[in-house]
Design an enzyme around this catalytic site. Structure first.
Site, short mmCIF file in Angstrom:
data_model
loop_
_atom_site.label_atom_id
_atom_site.label_comp_id
_atom_site.label_asym_id
_atom_site.label_seq_id
_atom_site.Cartn_x
_atom_site.Cartn_y
_atom_site.Cartn_z
N HIS A 25 34.55 76.20 6.14
CA HIS A 25 35.97 76.55 6.17
C HIS A 25 36.23 78.06 6.01
O HIS A 25 37.32 78.52 6.32
CB HIS A 25 36.73 75.82 5.06
CG HIS A 25 36.76 74.33 5.23
ND1 HIS A 25 37.19 73.72 6.39
CD2 HIS A 25 36.40 73.33 4.38
CE1 HIS A 25 37.10 72.41 6.24
NE2 HIS A 25 36.62 72.15 5.04
N ALA A 26 35.26 78.80 5.50
CA ALA A 26 35.48 80.23 5.21
C ALA A 26 35.86 80.99 6.47
O ALA A 26 35.28 80.80 7.54
CB ALA A 26 34.23 80.84 4.59
#
Length: 264
Positions: free
Chosen positions: A115-116
């Site tokens: 998700h980063a």
């Protein structure tokens, strides 16, 4: 505390030892990812913030916390930067081993923080080790096929390669009123990356048989489309052929070290 605790990585490792799976693997302590390595994708400002943030004083700068999405799902904790350096270095090292033909399968139990984003954290993902590993694979391979089977959409990885045809991202995920809320069937990439983003949004209640069929019908055509690729997340095991299994564990040591099985 967020349910994705680093302690769970330790539990996974001990399960591997308990089932004697370690006898079929080579285990290594990887080199920690440097700030320069992390900045191959992430912004210098974001990496600098993580490197210097302190658990005792972080609340004094709320504007930066909001800018980098640090808070409920992405808490500040002691040795945050070191934690990111460990798991990111492991994934980069895994990609390097694959590039040099030193293994057929590489696994980083602490990795997969998909998700980063380039300039911020998301969903307890701080540094996107997957993107860094794919960039490493691209040094030797014309194209990379990335398959994500986490329940959440692999939005961070898709976003990183949304404009290029060098990485095809395929994500199977729960879709609807569910984090992160992205990954619609119509999200297919743009410009050179058009049709190189493949999403399989699934509803609650899907069973194993339907899921398996989805994997077969979607994964096989995308595999054929990616003529020159390297599979980082999934690799089918052929019958009557032994594969060298490779795993990377987290460690505070800064130098690469081969670990004997009985030392783990």
């Amino acid at each position: 505390y967020h349910p994705m605790k680093p302690h769970r990585v330790c539990m996974t490792h001990h399960l591997i030892l308990s089932y004697d799976l370690c006898k079929h693997m080579e285990m290594y302590r990887p080199t920690l990812a440097t700030e320069h390595m992390m900045r191959q994708y992430h912004s210098a400002e974001y990496i600098s913030f993580m490197k210097n943030v302190n658990v005792d004083t972080f609340h004094e700068n709320t504007s930066l916390l909001q800018q980098f999405n640090m808070g409920d799902d992405c808490p500040i904790f002691d040795k945050l930067y070191e934690y990111c350096a460990i798991y990111s270095g492991a994934s980069i090292h895994a990609a390097q081993r694959l590039n040099h033909g030193l293994c057929h399968t590489a696994i980083n139990w602490a990795g997969g923080l998909h998700h980063a984003k380039k300039g911020g954290a998301s969903g307890f993902c701080y540094v996107n080790d997957i993107v860094l590993a794919i960039l490493e694979l691209m040094k030797y391979h014309a194209r990379v096929l990335y398959i994500d089977i986490d329940i959440h959409h692999g939005d961070g990885v898709e976003e990183a390669f949304y404009h290029t045809d060098r990485c095809m991202t395929v994500s199977f995920h729960k879709y609807g009123q569910f984090f992160p809320g992205t990954g619609d069937l119509t999200d297919v990439g743009v410009r050179e990356g058009q049709y190189y983003s493949v999403n399989a949004p699934l509803k609650t209640g899907i069973d194993d048989k339907t899921y398996d069929l989805s994997l077969i019908h979607i994964s096989e055509p995308t595999r054929l489309l990616s003529i020159s690729y390297a599979v980082f997340c999934l690799k089918k095991k052929k019958k009557k052929k032994k594969y060298t299994t490779y795993t990377i564990i987290i460690s505070k040591k800064k130098t690469l070290e081969r670990l004997p099985t009985n030392d783990m």
